[in-house]
Design an enzyme around this catalytic site. Structure first.
Site, PDB file in Angstrom:
ATOM      1  N   GLU A 272       0.846  -1.191   0.000  1.00  0.00           N
ATOM      2  CA  GLU A 272       0.000   0.000   0.000  1.00  0.00           C
ATOM      3  C   GLU A 272       0.883   1.244   0.000  1.00  0.00           C
ATOM      4  O   GLU A 272       1.818   1.351   0.804  1.00  0.00           O
ATOM      5  CB  GLU A 272      -0.913  -0.003   1.226  1.00  0.00           C
ATOM      6  CG  GLU A 272      -1.610   1.301   1.557  1.00  0.00           C
ATOM      7  CD  GLU A 272      -2.457   1.841   0.417  1.00  0.00           C
ATOM      8  OE1 GLU A 272      -2.488   3.073   0.251  1.00  0.00           O
ATOM      9  OE2 GLU A 272      -3.098   1.046  -0.300  1.00  0.00           O
ATOM     10  N   GLN A 273       0.591   2.194  -0.905  1.00  0.00           N
ATOM     11  CA  GLN A 273       1.455   3.362  -1.016  1.00  0.00           C
ATOM     12  C   GLN A 273       1.293   4.348   0.133  1.00  0.00           C
ATOM     13  O   GLN A 273       2.238   5.074   0.474  1.00  0.00           O
ATOM     14  CB  GLN A 273       1.226   4.066  -2.344  1.00  0.00           C
ATOM     15  CG  GLN A 273      -0.119   4.725  -2.505  1.00  0.00           C
ATOM     16  CD  GLN A 273      -0.213   5.502  -3.817  1.00  0.00           C
ATOM     17  OE1 GLN A 273       0.788   5.701  -4.523  1.00  0.00           O
ATOM     18  NE2 GLN A 273      -1.405   5.948  -4.156  1.00  0.00           N
TER      19      GLN A 273
ATOM     20  N   ARG B  95     -18.066   3.238   3.684  1.00  0.00           N
ATOM     21  CA  ARG B  95     -16.899   2.686   2.993  1.00  0.00           C
ATOM     22  C   ARG B  95     -15.782   2.326   3.975  1.00  0.00           C
ATOM     23  O   ARG B  95     -15.120   1.290   3.828  1.00  0.00           O
ATOM     24  CB  ARG B  95     -16.355   3.679   1.952  1.00  0.00           C
ATOM     25  CG  ARG B  95     -17.247   3.911   0.756  1.00  0.00           C
ATOM     26  CD  ARG B  95     -16.532   4.759  -0.295  1.00  0.00           C
ATOM     27  NE  ARG B  95     -15.498   3.996  -0.967  1.00  0.00           N
ATOM     28  CZ  ARG B  95     -15.675   3.341  -2.108  1.00  0.00           C
ATOM     29  NH1 ARG B  95     -16.869   3.354  -2.704  1.00  0.00           N
ATOM     30  NH2 ARG B  95     -14.690   2.682  -2.662  1.00  0.00           N
TER      31      ARG B  95
ATOM     32  N   TYR C 114     -29.543   7.617   2.166  1.00  0.00           N
ATOM     33  CA  TYR C 114     -29.830   6.378   2.903  1.00  0.00           C
ATOM     34  C   TYR C 114     -29.099   6.412   4.241  1.00  0.00           C
ATOM     35  O   TYR C 114     -28.192   7.221   4.452  1.00  0.00           O
ATOM     36  CB  TYR C 114     -29.453   5.126   2.105  1.00  0.00           C
ATOM     37  CG  TYR C 114     -28.056   5.070   1.541  1.00  0.00           C
ATOM     38  CD1 TYR C 114     -26.979   4.616   2.292  1.00  0.00           C
ATOM     39  CD2 TYR C 114     -27.825   5.440   0.210  1.00  0.00           C
ATOM     40  CE1 TYR C 114     -25.707   4.545   1.752  1.00  0.00           C
ATOM     41  CE2 TYR C 114     -26.553   5.365  -0.336  1.00  0.00           C
ATOM     42  CZ  TYR C 114     -25.489   4.915   0.441  1.00  0.00           C
ATOM     43  OH  TYR C 114     -24.235   4.844  -0.101  1.00  0.00           O
TER      44      TYR C 114
ATOM     45  N   ASP D 139     -10.669  -1.135 -10.070  1.00  0.00           N
ATOM     46  CA  ASP D 139     -10.686   0.063 -10.907  1.00  0.00           C
ATOM     47  C   ASP D 139      -9.535   0.130 -11.892  1.00  0.00           C
ATOM     48  O   ASP D 139      -9.611   0.867 -12.875  1.00  0.00           O
ATOM     49  CB  ASP D 139     -10.682   1.316 -10.029  1.00  0.00           C
ATOM     50  CG  ASP D 139     -12.059   1.665  -9.487  1.00  0.00           C
ATOM     51  OD1 ASP D 139     -13.028   0.969  -9.836  1.00  0.00           O
ATOM     52  OD2 ASP D 139     -12.174   2.647  -8.716  1.00  0.00           O
TER      53      ASP D 139
END
Length: 428
Positions: free
Chosen positions: A39-40, A112, A219, A296
């Protein structure tokens, strides 16, 4: 988690510690493989607000043993409702409890950061090696696998490399020389305590208000303690080619003609940051030797059918399942035939995700109609039977391991009723 790696060579390197990268790492680690995530950032984390998880994702979380935790952290709503943003009138809805009966798994909304944290903890428990402050600048195949080059100059090698390095993927350049495609739309988000807006908001539903050149979503999150809101609009500055686009003044102007309920939600948006909406053209293949794109990096979608993170989680699950098939046939984890596993992955995922990408674009056009086309859309949506699932069976059914059988074909707006059935009424 550490800022440096161990000397041992892992079976798999995953580049990127977002939702897709962690999902893939866990999927492969549970098959007995040694997995290292690079992970950067200096710490694992996730930005944004709410995310929707349809049955094609909660099915996978259940398989991972994580669905119960996800439900405790999120909200399982009763309905998804689409309304006209101009007059507030209901256009169509999905009964999400009936939907759960049909597909066997719930529709869930969650923050998220809560979903990311859930996957991070699962990786930690499973023994995934999690390494921070590692920015990958290049990828290459080797005689025995693949390697990545880090910004500090050192190399990491593994039998296979999974590039979950996002919209601006470095690995994607191995396959195609392309750029992200701007939709000229921008999203504003905001979460507030559910009782703060001072207006009546039904947290048992996921609601989307579709209007000319704009839409608004709300929501509940975290057991109904938070209200998540999203406002999306087409930027005139972007259409004019200006660099400073999507600014708060454009937000207010875009929603000036919407109903009171929508306009009352705008003051609760974060106005110091916004998300410009990009996707990319679909790719027919995601693999280059022992290097595979995921999430992505392969298929960044527009958000209109709420499948971006889900597709990434599906990618990792599918890759893990193709490894599992070899293990069930007696192959040892260290002897996995990666060319075979990657070929199987490449045979089923690109076409399905191409269909998601093109459907998302078409659904965005449908949401943002004006004039006569808007009236025609509203009539067609009101005619839809609440129990008609023909338009989401291809998406929510257990199809992740099956090649897509029917291409997504769309003509120009206005759409015919049969074409509407290809589009799923879901939202970011």
């Amino acid at each position: 988690m550490s800022a440096g790696t161990t000397a041992a060579t892992p079976d798999v390197i995953v580049v990127g510690g977002g939702i897709g990268g962690l999902g893939a790492a866990y999927s492969l680690r549970r098959q007995g493989l040694a997995v290292r995530v690079l992970e950067q950032a200096p710490a694992f984390g996730e930005v944004g607000a709410g995310i929707q998880l349809a049955p094609n994702c909660t099915r996978i979380l259940d398989d991972y043993g994580l669905l119960g935790e996800a439900k405790r952290l999120g909200v399982v709503p009763d309905a998804m409702v689409m309304r006209d943003a101009v007059d507030g009138a209901e256009l169509t809805r999905l009964d999400l409890r009936d939907l759960e009966e049909r597909y066997g798994f719930p529709y869930l909304v969650i923050h998220r950061s809560d979903l990311h944290g859930l996957l991070l903890r699962a990786c930690e428990r499973a023994g995934v090696e999690l390494v921070t402050s590692q920015r990958t600048v290049a990828y290459a195949n080797t005689p025995t696998g693949a390697r990545v080059e880090l910004a500090d100059g050192h190399l990491e090698e593994a039998r296979v490399v999974i590039a979950a390095d996002g919209l601006h993927s470095v690995a994607r350049t191995l396959l195609v020389d392309d750029d992200p495609v701007s939709s000229a739309y921008v999203a504003y988000r905001g979460t507030v305590p559910a009782d703060q807006p001072g207006r009546d908001v039904d947290l048992s539903e996921v609601a989307v208000y579709v209007g000319p050149g704009c839409h608004f979503v709300h929501y509940g999150l975290r057991g109904g303690e938070l209200l998540n809101q999203v406002a999306v609009f087409e930027s005139p500055k972007a259409l004019a080619g200006e660099e400073d686009w999507g600014t708060p003044d454009e937000l207010d102007a875009a929603f000036a003609g919407t109903c009171d309920f929508v306009r009352e939600g705008l003051p609760h948006m974060w106005r110091d940051k916004w998300w410009r909406m990009y996707d990319r053209e679909p790719l027919a293949t995601w693999t280059h030797g022992r290097i595979a794109l995921l999430g992505d990096s392969a298929h960044p979608p527009l958000q209109y059918i709420a499948q971006g993170a889900i597709m990434a989680i599906e990618d990792g699950w599918v890759l893990g399942e193709h490894v599992a098939r070899q293990l069930r046939a007696g192959t040892a984890p260290a002897e996995v035939d990666w060319p075979l596993a990657l070929a199987a992955y490449d045979a089923v995922r690109p076409e399905h995700c191409r269909r998601v990408l093109t459907t998302s674009r078409a659904w965005g056009e449908l949401w943002h109609l004006d004039g006569l086309a808007r009236q025609q859309r509203n009539v067609l949506l009101r005619e839809r039977e609440t129990t008609d699932y023909s338009f989401v069976d291809w998406l929510y059914g257990p199809t992740a391991l099956v090649p897509s059988e029917e291409p997504a074909m769309f003509s120009t707006i206005p759409l015919a009723s049969a074409q509407l059935k290809e589009l799923a009424p879901v939202a970011d």
